[in-house]
Design an enzyme around this catalytic site. Structure first.
Site, PDB file in Angstrom:
ATOM      1  N   GLY A 200       0.777  -1.238   0.000  1.00  0.00           N
ATOM      2  CA  GLY A 200       0.000   0.000   0.000  1.00  0.00           C
ATOM      3  C   GLY A 200       0.805   1.284   0.000  1.00  0.00           C
ATOM      4  O   GLY A 200       0.242   2.368   0.171  1.00  0.00           O
ATOM      5  N   ASP A 258       3.168  -0.428 -10.211  1.00  0.00           N
ATOM      6  CA  ASP A 258       4.434  -0.469  -9.461  1.00  0.00           C
ATOM      7  C   ASP A 258       4.912  -1.929  -9.529  1.00  0.00           C
ATOM      8  O   ASP A 258       4.698  -2.707  -8.609  1.00  0.00           O
ATOM      9  CB  ASP A 258       4.143  -0.037  -8.018  1.00  0.00           C
ATOM     10  CG  ASP A 258       5.396   0.232  -7.215  1.00  0.00           C
ATOM     11  OD1 ASP A 258       6.418   0.608  -7.806  1.00  0.00           O
ATOM     12  OD2 ASP A 258       5.343   0.066  -5.984  1.00  0.00           O
ATOM     13  N   CYS A 311      11.566  -0.184  -8.426  1.00  0.00           N
ATOM     14  CA  CYS A 311      12.637   0.191  -7.486  1.00  0.00           C
ATOM     15  C   CYS A 311      13.933  -0.463  -7.968  1.00  0.00           C
ATOM     16  O   CYS A 311      14.747  -0.918  -7.195  1.00  0.00           O
ATOM     17  CB  CYS A 311      12.293  -0.197  -6.053  1.00  0.00           C
ATOM     18  SG  CYS A 311      11.971  -1.942  -5.813  1.00  0.00           S
TER      19      CYS A 311
HETATM   20  C1  LIG Z   1       6.915  -3.591  -5.944  1.00  0.00           C
HETATM   21  S1  LIG Z   1       5.688  -4.476  -5.136  1.00  0.00           S
HETATM   22  C2  LIG Z   1       4.414  -3.292  -4.939  1.00  0.00           C
HETATM   23  C3  LIG Z   1       4.654  -2.344  -3.803  1.00  0.00           C
HETATM   24  C4  LIG Z   1       3.494  -1.401  -3.536  1.00  0.00           C
HETATM   25  N1  LIG Z   1       3.059  -0.711  -4.738  1.00  0.00           N
HETATM   26  C5  LIG Z   1       3.865  -0.400  -2.476  1.00  0.00           C
HETATM   27  O1  LIG Z   1       4.260   0.709  -2.811  1.00  0.00           O
HETATM   28  O2  LIG Z   1       3.749  -0.728  -1.285  1.00  0.00           O
HETATM   29  C6  LIG Z   1       5.049  -5.485  -6.422  1.00  0.00           C
HETATM   30  C7  LIG Z   1       3.768  -6.187  -6.079  1.00  0.00           C
HETATM   31  O3  LIG Z   1       3.304  -6.818  -7.247  1.00  0.00           O
HETATM   32  C8  LIG Z   1       2.606  -7.967  -6.862  1.00  0.00           C
HETATM   33  N2  LIG Z   1       2.512  -8.819  -8.062  1.00  0.00           N
HETATM   34  C9  LIG Z   1       3.460  -9.611  -8.626  1.00  0.00           C
HETATM   35  N3  LIG Z   1       2.972 -10.192  -9.748  1.00  0.00           N
HETATM   36  C10 LIG Z   1       1.693  -9.744  -9.885  1.00  0.00           C
HETATM   37  C11 LIG Z   1       0.656  -9.975 -10.823  1.00  0.00           C
HETATM   38  N4  LIG Z   1       0.832 -10.789 -11.884  1.00  0.00           N
HETATM   39  N5  LIG Z   1      -0.514  -9.354 -10.635  1.00  0.00           N
HETATM   40  C12 LIG Z   1      -0.718  -8.529  -9.586  1.00  0.00           C
HETATM   41  N6  LIG Z   1       0.211  -8.280  -8.659  1.00  0.00           N
HETATM   42  C13 LIG Z   1       1.409  -8.878  -8.806  1.00  0.00           C
HETATM   43  C14 LIG Z   1       3.415  -8.527  -5.717  1.00  0.00           C
HETATM   44  O4  LIG Z   1       2.599  -9.353  -4.896  1.00  0.00           O
HETATM   45  C15 LIG Z   1       3.865  -7.249  -5.008  1.00  0.00           C
HETATM   46  O5  LIG Z   1       2.997  -6.951  -3.954  1.00  0.00           O
END
Ligand SMILES: C[S@@+](CC[C@H](N)C(=O)[O-])C[C@H]1O[C@@H](n2cnc3c(N)ncnc32)[C@H](O)[C@@H]1O
Length: 372
Positions: A200, A258, A311
């Site tokens: 989040g 993201d 990131c």
């Molecule tokens: C970089 S993190 C996001 C961090 C979040 N936006 C934050 O600022 O706290 C990437 C996220 O993408 C999710 N993710 C990975 N593959 C995905 C997919 N195919 N569909 C949706 N979410 C996915 C992961 O579970 C992870 O929570």
């Protein structure tokens, strides 16, 4: 100080050496003679007298060398060897970075990655100065970060848990990650979908300005963290477990993407990650990110805003990924914003935060506007 490769060493003896070296070089509370004699006994028990003699010799040598880089490749004569060993970074990553930045900048990045990370809070409803006053009233020291970040830095030893107890409407987040949200500059009153939302860090601050924010993520476990963070910060968002490659949505004005990435901008916070990362993982992530971008583009009406972020420091996930997207989607173009100071923007109006220049994590983001 070993003359044979580590791979030839009995794994238990190697562990004993590691523990001994850690006690000698990093854990000041154990006297050196005690660290050595304890390790020698452990080695004897595990692998006999020969191993005990080896551990004794190696640790005594190590102690004589001190805790500086004396026994490591020379920084001037063999900079790559120095950064790989003393700097503790895999060679393939260093080689990539050296292809882009001069040696002193790569060295600064390695040093930034090896520094103990700071803890930052982003207050969601008060200015940093007010957040600092609230924390101080509870005996918790913090200072403003400034430079357009809207973050406060907790003093060493201040626990984030204690800080959130007195300032619940805040999130723990590095300034680089928060700069992504500021850069996104989501217009007030819009309908927003964050397709990779958990836990989040972007969705919660955005939920304050949007008419409605839908936070989607593939991971139910991570979405539960987001739900808990939303409760603490008093934010209202829709939550849905969904795959960003097939987002079950329509009718949004803004999409935040993201994406999952190599995270080479956050190596300071995850000391083991550099050694687990493989070039093949980079290639696989780049493919998924490209497909996620295509799926996100489909969701947006003319005039919609897509904010892509990582990131990572790797161009394949950032600039090159973006150029490939723009080549496939002529209906999108980068739309700069004045919402973050110019020092964080590249020549094309994209966000670029580099650990070696800021001391923050690394981040990249691009605001992509669909033609009306
Ligand atoms: C970089 S993190 C996001 C961090 C979040 N936006 C934050 O600022 O706290 C990437 C996220 O993408 C999710 N993710 C990975 N593959 C995905 C997919 N195919 N569909 C949706 N979410 C996915 C992961 O579970 C992870 O929570």
């Amino acid at each position: 100080v070993l003359h044979s490769p580590l791979s030839r060493l009995d794994p238990t003896v190697l562990e004993v050496l590691r523990l001994g070296a850690y006690q000698l070089l990093a854990m000041r509370s154990v006297p050196a003679y005690a660290a050595v004699s304890q390790a020698v006994e452990q080695a004897r028990e595990a692998a006999g007298d020969g191993a005990a003699a080896l551990v004794n010799a190696v640790l005594r040598n190590l102690r004589a060398a001190g805790d500086g880089p004396a026994r490591f490749p020379d920084a001037a004569a063999d900079p790559l060897g120095f950064l790989e060993t003393w700097g503790s970074h895999p060679r393939w990553l260093l080689e990539r970075w050296l292809a882009r930045w001069p040696l002193d900048e790569v060295r600064a990045l390695v040093e930034a990655n090896n520094r103990r990370p700071e803890t930052y809070l982003v207050p969601l409803e008060v200015e940093p100065a007010e957040a600092i006053r609230i924390l101080a009233a509870a005996g918790l020291e913090a200072e403003a970060v400034g430079e357009g970040t809207a973050c406060v830095r907790l003093a060493e030893g201040v626990s984030p848990r204690d800080a959130l107890a007195v300032l619940p409407r805040a999130i723990v987040q590095d300034p680089a990650a928060h700069l992504v949200t500021r850069y996104a500059d989501v217009p007030e009153g819009t309908k927003v979908a964050d397709l990779c939302a958990a836990p989040g860090g972007k969705a919660l601050p955005v939920a304050h300005r949007s008419a409605y924010t839908l936070a989607a993520d593939r991971s139910a476990t991570r979405l539960r963290m987001l739900r808990d963070n939303a409760r603490r910060t008093g934010r209202f968002l829709g939550l849905v477990v969904a795959d960003a490659l097939r987002p079950p949505l329509r009718g949004v004005d803004v999409v935040l993407l993201d994406v999952p990435c190599t995270g080479t901008g956050t190596l300071q916070r995850r000391p083991d990650a550099r050694w687990r990362l493989r070039p093949a993982a980079l290639e696989a992530l780049v493919r998924v990110q490209g497909r996620m971008l295509d799926a996100a583009a489909e969701l947006l009406p003319p005039g919609g805003l897509l904010v892509y972020s990582t990131c990572s420091l790797e161009p394949e996930e950032n600039e090159i990924q973006l150029e490939a997207f723009l080549a496939r989607h002529a209906e999108f173009s980068v739309e700069p914003t004045g919402a973050v100071p110019g020092q964080y923007l590249d020549a094309f109006g994209r966000l670029l935060v580099l650990p070696q220049r800021t001391g923050f994590d690394g981040a990249f983001a691009a605001r992509l506007r669909r033609a009306a």
